[in-house]
Motif scaffolding. Structure first.
Motif, PDB file in Angstrom:
ATOM      1  N   TRP A  60       0.840  -1.190   0.000  1.00 32.60           N
ATOM      2  CA  TRP A  60       0.000   0.000   0.000  1.00 32.60           C
ATOM      3  C   TRP A  60       0.879   1.244   0.000  1.00 32.60           C
ATOM      4  N   PRO A 117      -0.817   7.871  -2.524  1.00 33.43           N
ATOM      5  CA  PRO A 117      -0.611   8.582  -3.791  1.00 33.43           C
ATOM      6  C   PRO A 117      -0.453  10.081  -3.537  1.00 33.43           C
ATOM      7  N   THR A 130      -1.226  13.587  -3.365  1.00 33.04           N
ATOM      8  CA  THR A 130      -2.449  14.397  -3.401  1.00 33.04           C
ATOM      9  C   THR A 130      -2.149  15.857  -3.087  1.00 33.04           C
ATOM     10  N   ALA A 183      -5.951   9.438   1.278  1.00 28.51           N
ATOM     11  CA  ALA A 183      -5.792   8.518   0.144  1.00 28.51           C
ATOM     12  C   ALA A 183      -4.675   7.531   0.470  1.00 28.51           C
ATOM     13  N   GLU A 214      -3.761   3.659  -0.866  1.00 27.39           N
ATOM     14  CA  GLU A 214      -4.229   2.727  -1.886  1.00 27.39           C
ATOM     15  C   GLU A 214      -3.380   1.469  -1.970  1.00 27.39           C
ATOM     16  N   LYS A 215      -4.057   0.383  -2.246  1.00 25.75           N
ATOM     17  CA  LYS A 215      -3.380  -0.888  -2.477  1.00 25.75           C
ATOM     18  C   LYS A 215      -2.803  -0.863  -3.892  1.00 25.75           C
ATOM     19  N   ALA A 216      -1.496  -1.163  -4.004  1.00 28.14           N
ATOM     20  CA  ALA A 216      -0.840  -1.190  -5.305  1.00 28.14           C
ATOM     21  C   ALA A 216      -0.711  -2.614  -5.831  1.00 28.14           C
TER      22      ALA A 216
END
Length: 145
Positions: free
Chosen positions: A88, A91, A93, A102, A104-106
Motif C-alpha cells: 500500500w 498517492p 495528493t 488517500a 491505496e493498495k498497489a
C-alpha cells in the motif's frame, strides 16, 4: 548513487519479522534505488519502522503490528501489510502523506509491486519526476514502459 540494485543479502542477515515476499526480495537485491523509489535494505529497514507509528491527527491510522514500512517514494513511505502481504502507498495528493486520506493498495505482494510499479509500467504514476527521469528512460529502453 542515482539508481542501484545491490546484490542480495544472506538470509541470516535479514530480520525474521519482515513480510515473506519482502524477505525474498532482499535475498535477490538488498534494497534498491530506482528513480524516485527507494527500497530499504536489510540493515536499514528495522530503523525505518517509525513511519508505521500512529501519528496524532493523521487521516489513516497505521501501526507496526499491522504495517511494515519497506521503502519510500519521493520521501513518502510505502508499506506491506503484515497479514496479507499486500503493498500500500499514499498517492500524491499535494499534502504530506500522514495528512492524506488517500491510501491505496498497489499490489497483492512485494514481487508484483516491484515488477509492475517500480520496474514496470506503473512507475510513472509513482514518480514525482514523471516519465523523464533516468529510471523511466532505462525502463523505456528495456521495454518495461
Amino acid at each position: 548513487m542515482l539508481n542501484a540494485l545491490p546484490a542480495g543479502a544472506q538470509a541470516a542477515a535479514i530480520g525474521d519479522g519482515l513480510p515473506r515476499s519482502f524477505r525474498e526480495f532482499l535475498m535477490v537485491a538488498d534494497g534498491a534505488t530506482c528513480g524516485d523509489v527507494t527500497v530499504f535494505d536489510g540493515a536499514t529497514v528495522d530503523q525505518m519502522q517509525f513511519y508505521a507509528d500512529p501519528v496524532a491527527g493523521a487521516a489513516i491510522t497505521l501501526g507496526r503490528g499491522e504495517w511494515c514500512c519497506v521503502g519510500v517514494i519521493s520521501d513518502e513511505p510505502f508499506f506491506v501489510n503484515r497479514s496479507t502481504g499486500a503493498v500500500w502507498y499514499f498517492p500524491d495528493t499535494g499534502v504530506d502523506w500522514w495528512m492524506s486520506s488517500a491510501f491505496e493498495k498497489a499490489a497483492d505482494d512485494f514481487t508484483t509491486f516491484f515488477l509492475q510499479w517500480v520496474a514496470g509500467p506503473e512507475y510513472v504514476r509513482l514518480s514525482a519526476t514523471g516519465p523523464e527521469d533516468q529510471w523511466a528512460e532505462l525502463l523505456r529502453h528495456a521495454g518495461r514502459l
